[in-house]
Design an enzyme around this catalytic site. Sequence first.
Site, PDB file in Angstrom:
ATOM      1  CG  HIS A  10      -2.117  -0.880   1.095  1.00  0.00           C
ATOM      2  ND1 HIS A  10      -2.046  -2.236   1.343  1.00  0.00           N
ATOM      3  CD2 HIS A  10      -3.393  -0.634   0.715  1.00  0.00           C
ATOM      4  CE1 HIS A  10      -3.233  -2.781   1.133  1.00  0.00           C
ATOM      5  NE2 HIS A  10      -4.065  -1.836   0.741  1.00  0.00           N
ATOM      6  CE  LYS A  41      -3.844  -0.549   4.810  1.00  0.00           C
ATOM      7  NZ  LYS A  41      -5.166  -0.022   5.188  1.00  0.00           N
TER       8      LYS A  41
END
Length: 256
Positions: free
Chosen positions: A141, A145
């Site tokens: 990601h 995040k």
Amino acid sequence: MKRIAIVGGAGRMGQILAQGLAAQGDFEVTALVDVHEPHDRGGAIYVKSVDGLDPSNVDVVVDFSNPESVVATANWCAANAVALVIGTTGLDPVQRAAVERASASTAIVLAANFSLGAVLSERFAAQAAPYFDRVEVIELHHDKKVDAPSGTSLAAVHAIVEARRSAHRAAIDEPTTRNTLEGSRGADAGDGVRVHSVRLPGLVAHQEILFGGPGEGLTIRHDSFDRLSYVPGVALAIRSMPDAYGLTVGIDTFVR
Ligand code: NAD
């Protein structure tokens, strides 16, 4: 033509959904609800809270906002018997219970991932799981995040573990007896299925599920390159949601 109100309508997802749902042809986005004024209203009215909505002008509310506001949205939908699709993540047990209570008075769909590719890759992984000796998950990601591993990777591991247990496959043995660096083997997310989290700028949301058996491997990879990837799943949920009151968790049952 279903009339849609979007809570969180000024946010990143809300703005993409307003455009994406309106472009489907069978939806009209009639209202954007947000504490901030939306950059693009696209012909919808703007209200600051769900209390400003006219229930006679809304068939389905779509909520991509934050966990606190989901409770108010669910209560308004229950009081007015308006269907609700929730994409907001991070609900705590109290907020989740409030959504469940509201679903006694209206139809609610709650899904942590509306990407059709993610839903299908989890399904394919469950199908493959009994036939391979080993499986590991790598989720990748963007570097903003804050939680790890991703909820999507945990859901995939859950589906894999369930499928393996149903097929009477034993938990996976860990071959590593000496870790030169602590954490090198990732985290055991259930029955020895390891999850590894990567965070890098430039990434959006990606996942590889790697299976290994005698003399062969299988990799199931999914990439979300853009928030647009969630629009078809939200549209599918709106079209497929049952008329009956109650809570549907995930969109798996709608993807046939
Ligand atoms: P964002 O911060 O860009 O947007 C959230 C919006 O909600 C903001 O405009 C904010 O002003 C608004 N908001 C906050 N409190 C409100 C309230 N009380 N009433 C009305 N509006 C309020 O965030 P985002 O990237 O658009 O994500 C929104 C949510 O959707 C997050 O929980 C995210 O994790 C989730 N999400 C889910 C999926 C999925 O597939 N389920 C996909 C992407 C994002």
